[in-house]
Design a protein around this motif. Sequence first.
Motif, PDB file in Angstrom:
ATOM      1  N   TYR A 293     -14.689  -6.772 -41.866  1.00 24.30           N
ATOM      2  CA  TYR A 293     -13.738  -7.051 -40.792  1.00 24.30           C
ATOM      3  C   TYR A 293     -12.594  -7.830 -41.413  1.00 24.30           C
ATOM      4  O   TYR A 293     -12.798  -8.879 -42.014  1.00 24.30           O
ATOM      5  N   LEU A 294     -11.387  -7.325 -41.289  1.00 27.69           N
ATOM      6  CA  LEU A 294     -10.249  -7.958 -41.952  1.00 27.69           C
ATOM      7  C   LEU A 294      -9.415  -8.772 -40.966  1.00 27.69           C
ATOM      8  O   LEU A 294      -9.284  -9.977 -41.096  1.00 27.69           O
ATOM      9  N   ASN A 295      -8.846  -8.109 -39.978  1.00 28.30           N
ATOM     10  CA  ASN A 295      -8.045  -8.788 -38.963  1.00 28.30           C
ATOM     11  C   ASN A 295      -7.906  -7.881 -37.747  1.00 28.30           C
ATOM     12  O   ASN A 295      -8.235  -6.694 -37.804  1.00 28.30           O
ATOM     13  N   GLU A 296      -7.393  -8.427 -36.665  1.00 25.93           N
ATOM     14  CA  GLU A 296      -7.282  -7.662 -35.425  1.00 25.93           C
ATOM     15  C   GLU A 296      -6.277  -6.523 -35.544  1.00 25.93           C
ATOM     16  O   GLU A 296      -6.402  -5.493 -34.863  1.00 25.93           O
ATOM     17  N   HIS A 297      -5.293  -6.665 -36.424  1.00 27.17           N
ATOM     18  CA  HIS A 297      -4.282  -5.620 -36.568  1.00 27.17           C
ATOM     19  C   HIS A 297      -4.839  -4.407 -37.304  1.00 27.17           C
ATOM     20  O   HIS A 297      -4.561  -3.267 -36.944  1.00 27.17           O
ATOM     21  N   THR A 298      -5.625  -4.648 -38.341  1.00 27.46           N
ATOM     22  CA  THR A 298      -6.270  -3.553 -39.057  1.00 27.46           C
ATOM     23  C   THR A 298      -7.355  -2.906 -38.196  1.00 27.46           C
ATOM     24  O   THR A 298      -7.435  -1.683 -38.085  1.00 27.46           O
TER      25      THR A 298
ATOM     26  N   LEU B 165      -4.030 -14.941 -46.787  1.00 21.52           N
ATOM     27  CA  LEU B 165      -3.633 -15.076 -45.389  1.00 21.52           C
ATOM     28  C   LEU B 165      -2.122 -14.954 -45.251  1.00 21.52           C
ATOM     29  O   LEU B 165      -1.370 -15.475 -46.082  1.00 21.52           O
ATOM     30  N   PHE B 166      -1.692 -14.267 -44.195  1.00 27.47           N
ATOM     31  CA  PHE B 166      -0.272 -14.063 -43.949  1.00 27.47           C
ATOM     32  C   PHE B 166       0.089 -14.625 -42.579  1.00 27.47           C
ATOM     33  O   PHE B 166      -0.646 -14.442 -41.603  1.00 27.47           O
ATOM     34  N   ARG B 167       1.234 -15.309 -42.537  1.00 26.87           N
ATOM     35  CA  ARG B 167       1.725 -15.871 -41.287  1.00 26.87           C
ATOM     36  C   ARG B 167       3.076 -15.224 -40.975  1.00 26.87           C
ATOM     37  O   ARG B 167       4.075 -15.490 -41.656  1.00 26.87           O
ATOM     38  N   PRO B 168       3.161 -14.358 -39.958  1.00 24.48           N
ATOM     39  CA  PRO B 168       4.404 -13.638 -39.681  1.00 24.48           C
ATOM     40  C   PRO B 168       5.492 -14.570 -39.169  1.00 24.48           C
ATOM     41  O   PRO B 168       5.216 -15.638 -38.616  1.00 24.48           O
ATOM     42  N   SER B 169       6.741 -14.143 -39.336  1.00 30.97           N
ATOM     43  CA  SER B 169       7.877 -14.952 -38.918  1.00 30.97           C
ATOM     44  C   SER B 169       8.361 -14.605 -37.516  1.00 30.97           C
ATOM     45  O   SER B 169       9.144 -15.353 -36.929  1.00 30.97           O
ATOM     46  N   GLN B 170       7.922 -13.468 -36.975  1.00 28.47           N
ATOM     47  CA  GLN B 170       8.375 -13.070 -35.654  1.00 28.47           C
ATOM     48  C   GLN B 170       7.310 -12.227 -34.955  1.00 28.47           C
ATOM     49  O   GLN B 170       6.361 -11.761 -35.582  1.00 28.47           O
ATOM     50  N   LEU B 171       7.485 -12.032 -33.659  1.00 30.41           N
ATOM     51  CA  LEU B 171       6.552 -11.234 -32.869  1.00 30.41           C
ATOM     52  C   LEU B 171       6.858  -9.748 -33.055  1.00 30.41           C
ATOM     53  O   LEU B 171       7.987  -9.356 -33.327  1.00 30.41           O
ATOM     54  N   ASN B 172       5.799  -8.937 -32.893  1.00 24.30           N
ATOM     55  CA  ASN B 172       5.937  -7.474 -33.016  1.00 24.30           C
ATOM     56  C   ASN B 172       6.736  -7.112 -34.273  1.00 24.30           C
ATOM     57  O   ASN B 172       7.747  -6.419 -34.222  1.00 24.30           O
ATOM     58  N   GLN B 173       6.247  -7.593 -35.382  1.00 26.83           N
ATOM     59  CA  GLN B 173       7.021  -7.535 -36.623  1.00 26.83           C
ATOM     60  C   GLN B 173       6.793  -6.246 -37.397  1.00 26.83           C
ATOM     61  O   GLN B 173       5.663  -5.769 -37.531  1.00 26.83           O
ATOM     62  N   GLY B 174       7.884  -5.673 -37.910  1.00 25.67           N
ATOM     63  CA  GLY B 174       7.803  -4.507 -38.773  1.00 25.67           C
ATOM     64  C   GLY B 174       8.202  -4.854 -40.189  1.00 25.67           C
ATOM     65  O   GLY B 174       9.060  -5.719 -40.413  1.00 25.67           O
ATOM     66  N   PHE B 175       7.575  -4.185 -41.171  1.00 29.20           N
ATOM     67  CA  PHE B 175       7.841  -4.460 -42.583  1.00 29.20           C
ATOM     68  C   PHE B 175       8.401  -3.240 -43.314  1.00 29.20           C
ATOM     69  O   PHE B 175       9.013  -3.375 -44.369  1.00 29.20           O
ATOM     70  N   SER B 176       8.141  -2.041 -42.787  1.00 29.89           N
ATOM     71  CA  SER B 176       8.662  -0.802 -43.366  1.00 29.89           C
ATOM     72  C   SER B 176       8.510   0.262 -42.293  1.00 29.89           C
ATOM     73  O   SER B 176       8.244  -0.050 -41.133  1.00 29.89           O
ATOM     74  N   PHE B 177       8.663   1.529 -42.656  1.00 32.40           N
ATOM     75  CA  PHE B 177       8.535   2.592 -41.667  1.00 32.40           C
ATOM     76  C   PHE B 177       7.111   2.715 -41.116  1.00 32.40           C
ATOM     77  O   PHE B 177       6.907   3.158 -39.987  1.00 32.40           O
ATOM     78  N   ASN B 178       6.113   2.349 -41.924  1.00 30.11           N
ATOM     79  CA  ASN B 178       4.716   2.557 -41.532  1.00 30.11           C
ATOM     80  C   ASN B 178       3.888   1.281 -41.463  1.00 30.11           C
ATOM     81  O   ASN B 178       2.700   1.350 -41.148  1.00 30.11           O
ATOM     82  N   CYS B 179       4.460   0.132 -41.775  1.00 32.98           N
ATOM     83  CA  CYS B 179       3.725  -1.133 -41.773  1.00 32.98           C
ATOM     84  C   CYS B 179       4.298  -2.053 -40.701  1.00 32.98           C
ATOM     85  O   CYS B 179       5.468  -2.434 -40.785  1.00 32.98           O
ATOM     86  N   PHE B 180       3.492  -2.396 -39.726  1.00 25.59           N
ATOM     87  CA  PHE B 180       3.952  -3.247 -38.631  1.00 25.59           C
ATOM     88  C   PHE B 180       2.744  -3.859 -37.945  1.00 25.59           C
ATOM     89  O   PHE B 180       1.598  -3.406 -38.113  1.00 25.59           O
ATOM     90  N   ILE B 181       2.989  -4.913 -37.175  1.00 25.46           N
ATOM     91  CA  ILE B 181       1.927  -5.557 -36.409  1.00 25.46           C
ATOM     92  C   ILE B 181       2.395  -5.752 -34.971  1.00 25.46           C
ATOM     93  O   ILE B 181       3.554  -6.066 -34.717  1.00 25.46           O
TER      94      ILE B 181
ATOM     95  N   ASN C 163       1.881  -8.165 -32.806  1.00 28.16           N
ATOM     96  CA  ASN C 163       1.360  -9.522 -32.639  1.00 28.16           C
ATOM     97  C   ASN C 163       2.064 -10.240 -31.491  1.00 28.16           C
ATOM     98  O   ASN C 163       3.287 -10.201 -31.360  1.00 28.16           O
ATOM     99  N   SER C 164       1.277 -10.913 -30.672  1.00 28.74           N
ATOM    100  CA  SER C 164       1.820 -11.675 -29.544  1.00 28.74           C
ATOM    101  C   SER C 164       1.940 -13.165 -29.874  1.00 28.74           C
ATOM    102  O   SER C 164       2.463 -13.937 -29.074  1.00 28.74           O
TER     103      SER C 164
ATOM    104  N   GLY D 112      -0.294  -3.204 -47.227  1.00 25.68           N
ATOM    105  CA  GLY D 112      -1.120  -2.010 -47.126  1.00 25.68           C
ATOM    106  C   GLY D 112      -2.211  -2.037 -46.076  1.00 25.68           C
ATOM    107  O   GLY D 112      -2.399  -1.058 -45.349  1.00 25.68           O
ATOM    108  N   PRO D 113      -2.959  -3.145 -45.933  1.00 32.81           N
ATOM    109  CA  PRO D 113      -4.048  -3.152 -44.949  1.00 32.81           C
ATOM    110  C   PRO D 113      -3.588  -2.965 -43.500  1.00 32.81           C
ATOM    111  O   PRO D 113      -4.412  -2.641 -42.638  1.00 32.81           O
ATOM    112  N   ILE D 114      -2.294  -3.181 -43.210  1.00 35.85           N
ATOM    113  CA  ILE D 114      -1.820  -2.979 -41.835  1.00 35.85           C
ATOM    114  C   ILE D 114      -0.848  -1.803 -41.746  1.00 35.85           C
ATOM    115  O   ILE D 114      -0.113  -1.672 -40.769  1.00 35.85           O
ATOM    116  N   CYS D 115      -0.817  -0.941 -42.764  1.00 30.22           N
ATOM    117  CA  CYS D 115       0.084   0.215 -42.744  1.00 30.22           C
ATOM    118  C   CYS D 115      -0.595   1.387 -42.040  1.00 30.22           C
ATOM    119  O   CYS D 115      -1.626   1.894 -42.509  1.00 30.22           O
ATOM    120  N   TYR D 116      -0.030   1.817 -40.921  1.00 39.30           N
ATOM    121  CA  TYR D 116      -0.553   2.963 -40.179  1.00 39.30           C
ATOM    122  C   TYR D 116       0.292   4.179 -40.557  1.00 39.30           C
ATOM    123  O   TYR D 116       1.386   4.391 -40.037  1.00 39.30           O
TER     124      TYR D 116
END
Length: 301
Positions: free
Chosen positions: A129-134, A91-107, A109-110, A182-186
């Motif tokens: 079913y993994l998560n709403e972002h995937t 499980l991952f808990r993001p530190s901020q809203l609409n968070q990006g991690f690289s050029f292709n990985c982001f969520i 999240n509200s 990886g699971p949230i990389c578009y």
Amino acid sequence: MKKHIVLLLIIHFILTGNQLTAQEYYSFPSDSAHWSVYSRLSPWGSFQEATFVYSLEGDTIIDSILYSKVIDTASAIYIGGIREDSNKHILFRPSQLNQGFSFNCFIDNSTLDEFVLYRFDISLGDTLYLNEHTTAWFGNLIVYKIDSIMVDSVYRKQFHFYNDYMGDTWIEGIGSTTSLFGPICYVFEGQEMLLCYEDSNIFFMSEQNYFDRCTHLIIGENETYYNNQFSVHPNPAKNEIVIKNTVKPDSYCIKIYTLFGHRVLKKHNTNKIDISGLISGIYVVEQVVNEKIFRQKLIIN
């Protein structure tokens, strides 16, 4: 008849050895781990590229729940907390809203609620079913193959997924061969690729890594090297290496780096280096002489 049965059992053991040795479950790391990831964005003929390194450094408690802190190593910025529960869910808990991690990985999240980044309680043929972002990008994932992969002389389970839009591969205790996220990389016009994973016990270089190092740019790649005058013996090595250089300065310094660019050893004015304290893996040995840089890759067994 008994001989035939024994022979069949031996053949079965040899053919299925990888699967048998991969039955032990390997938990997700909780400290001192690093993921080096190559990320490229290719919009309209041009491109951006970078190596992102995510590290686990210390713990944090949020809502009475213990997480390992995930740090963007280059910026030393905290990007979220990660943990494994009793169901083998990561499980991952993001530190901020609409968070990006690289050029292709982001969520998109509200909230800062945790979500399931991986599940390792899965079986062949599962629709996951993994998560709403995937699911928003890709829908559910289908497990079409489970096999094993060698990680530092030990087999770990490897899970392969597909759906109408993407495929992915996860390794127990490491995560996706795309990225830690990886699971949230578009990835539409670009690439996301796990280069290496490293912790206090293991070093793993991804099979998809065509750079053959843990960054797409070697340390100081814009500099000039004089490796034809510089050598390291033996290579691979285990306990000690000897540095040979046709240039013989009065004073010099030898440094050894991991492929993440972390310096792990520094010695002055000696050509014999004790490396017995370093874990197995791939390193870069560097010597600077009269403003000339000498480097060579070193493999430690």
